[in-house]
Design a protein around this motif. Structure first.
Motif, short mmCIF file in Angstrom:
data_model
loop_
_atom_site.label_atom_id
_atom_site.label_comp_id
_atom_site.label_asym_id
_atom_site.label_seq_id
_atom_site.Cartn_x
_atom_site.Cartn_y
_atom_site.Cartn_z
N HIS A 172 -17.86 -2.05 -5.16
CA HIS A 172 -16.91 -2.67 -6.08
C HIS A 172 -17.06 -4.19 -6.12
CE1 HIS A 172 -14.86 1.20 -6.21
NE2 HIS A 172 -14.82 1.20 -4.89
N ILE A 181 0.86 -1.20 0.00
CA ILE A 181 0.00 0.00 0.00
C ILE A 181 0.89 1.24 0.00
CG2 ILE A 181 -1.82 1.23 1.22
CD1 ILE A 181 -2.69 -1.43 2.44
N ARG A 221 -7.69 -4.63 4.08
CA ARG A 221 -7.21 -3.40 3.44
C ARG A 221 -6.32 -3.71 2.23
NH1 ARG A 221 -10.26 -0.96 3.21
NH2 ARG A 221 -11.53 -2.64 4.00
N SER A 232 0.50 4.43 0.17
CA SER A 232 0.19 5.58 1.03
C SER A 232 0.68 5.38 2.46
CB SER A 232 -1.32 5.83 1.04
OG SER A 232 -2.02 4.70 1.56
N THR A 256 -9.14 -2.44 -6.02
CA THR A 256 -9.73 -1.14 -6.36
C THR A 256 -8.69 -0.03 -6.49
OG1 THR A 256 -10.05 -0.31 -4.09
CG2 THR A 256 -11.74 -1.80 -4.96
N GLY A 257 -7.48 -0.24 -5.97
CA GLY A 257 -6.49 0.83 -5.94
C GLY A 257 -6.65 1.77 -4.77
N ASP A 258 -7.62 1.49 -3.89
CA ASP A 258 -7.90 2.35 -2.73
C ASP A 258 -7.95 1.48 -1.48
OD1 ASP A 258 -8.75 4.14 -0.84
OD2 ASP A 258 -10.71 4.53 -1.75
N ALA A 259 -6.96 1.63 -0.62
CA ALA A 259 -6.90 0.80 0.59
C ALA A 259 -8.00 1.12 1.58
CB ALA A 259 -5.54 0.96 1.27
N ALA A 260 -8.66 2.29 1.43
CA ALA A 260 -9.74 2.68 2.35
C ALA A 260 -11.11 2.23 1.85
CB ALA A 260 -9.72 4.19 2.56
N ALA A 261 -11.17 1.59 0.70
CA ALA A 261 -12.45 1.16 0.16
C ALA A 261 -12.97 -0.05 0.94
CB ALA A 261 -12.30 0.78 -1.31
N PHE A 309 -7.08 -2.68 -1.66
CA PHE A 309 -6.14 -1.95 -2.50
C PHE A 309 -5.85 -2.71 -3.79
CE2 PHE A 309 -1.76 -1.27 -3.91
CZ PHE A 309 -1.84 0.09 -4.23
#
Length: 368
Positions: free
Chosen positions: A336, A264, A314, A266, A321-326, A318
């Motif tokens: 998703h 991840i 998490r 970020s 979706t490319g988003d660890a907070a999704a 990621f």
């Protein structure tokens, strides 16, 4: 979350990523060569000492293959002296009688041996090297020395139909516990997902076998069966909740809430060579970013299950979706979720695509 109630109980010490096996479902990172600067014995002792101060009780010695460390006996000796319950997670190929007796003498508490299948042909194919007979001999040795024995089998398309014979083998070996864990798609397993994900029919048959054998072997052998994420209605709690009870230290000293978290971008990578374990656990964004529930978006924020599954994994969120907070796309409530449904339907379609060849774990990932 109150610091006093937020203490780790378990430490996964990945002593090395070197391994004699080449399993295509391995969750180790693809860039294995980046972890060659391994912690020394003294550095691991410092990690263990700081972990005990934090409250860690259980120490899981893993890899790769922890027996590739020439100082494994000294590592166990130091861990035992600090008061840990120690568990060796091993392929067992290098577990000779002399080594096992040394480990017993210095206080090793438990041995966990990986199996790939119920027979040599399939097992050796999955492992990428002849290994089945050595594993069986090692399991018998472990029991003869009086260790509690756990067998671990990662299930996937290539071996799940052997679940009955696998349990029969575990019974023959007098295992105290067997973990039947469907593949988690991280690292090499994600790279091989299309070749590993089982079908619905395979899973339904496996669950029938597990249910019957659990009843038959109750009180004799504990059977833990972990359902595959991609077929679940709700996601599993990520390690019991992100950075709540567990932490991982990699061979080069990186400190993570779980083995896959380094992917991840970020989250800044923390290393035990630069900061104390306590500082990392209490202050690092790697550990605090997804701890608790305040970070959650909808639909998790107001979901009655948010303190049950903590929004799911998490790392999986990621990856997909490319988003660890999704919200973990495994959840049927995730916006998703279609990403998971598409993968599952591809595997279960009437005319599925040809199953790809397995890419075996190695220090050099083949180019495609």
């Amino acid at each position: 979350m109150n610091k006093a109630s937020n203490r780790p109980l378990g430490l996964l010490a990945e002593l090395t990523y070197r391994c004699p096996l080449h399993c295509p479902y391995c969750s180790n990172p693809l860039n294995l060569s980046s972890y060659s600067d391994e912690l020394t014995l003294d550095e691991w002792v410092r990690v263990f000492t700081e972990a005990r101060t934090l409250g860690v009780l259980q120490l899981h010695l893993s890899g790769g293959e922890p027996l590739q460390r020439r100082d494994i006996v000294e590592i166990v000796d130091q861990a035992h002296a600090l008061g840990f319950y120690t568990n060796l997670i091993t392929s067992a190929l290098a577990l000779t009688a002399a080594k096992a007796e040394q480990l017993k003498k210095v206080g090793l508490d438990h041995v966990q041996i990986s199996l790939q299948a119920a027979n040599a042909e399939t097992s050796d194919m999955i492992a990428g090297t002849p290994s089945f007979q050595k594993k069986v001999r090692a399991a018998r040795l472990v029991k003869a020395l009086g260790f509690p024995l756990t067998l671990n089998v990662v299930l996937h398309r290539r071996n799940i139909e052997q679940i009955g014979p696998i349990l029969a083998l575990a019974e023959e070996l007098a295992a105290d516990r067997i973990e039947l864990a469907n593949t988690q798609y991280y690292g090499w397993a994600l790279h091989n997902r299309a070749a590993l994900l089982p079908t619905r029919e395979q899973l339904q048959q496996a669950e029938l076998v597990v249910r019957a054998e659990r009843e038959r072997l109750a009180g004799q052998m504990q059977i833990l069966y972990v359902l595959p994420d991609y077929y679940s209605r709700y996601p599993k709690p990520c390690m019991g909740g992100w950075a709540r009870h567990q932490l991982t230290v990699t061979p080069n000293g990186n400190v993570l809430p779980c083995s896959a978290a380094a992917q991840i971008p970020s989250l800044p990578i923390e290393n035990i060579r630069l900061r104390s374990l306590e500082e990392i656990w209490d202050e690092s964004p790697m550990f605090t970013r997804f701890r608790g529930t305040d970070w959650m978006p909808e639909p998790c924020r107001n979901c009655p299950r948010k303190n049950v599954d903590f929004g799911g994994c998490r790392c999986q969120a990621f990856q997909l979706t490319g988003d660890a907070a999704a919200t973990d796309p495994v959840c049927h409530l995730s916006p998703h979720h279609a990403l998971v449904e598409d993968v599952v339907e591809s595997v279960n379609s009437a005319t599925p695509p040809a199953i790809p060849e397995l890419v075996y774990r190695s220090f050099d990932l083949p180019t495609t």
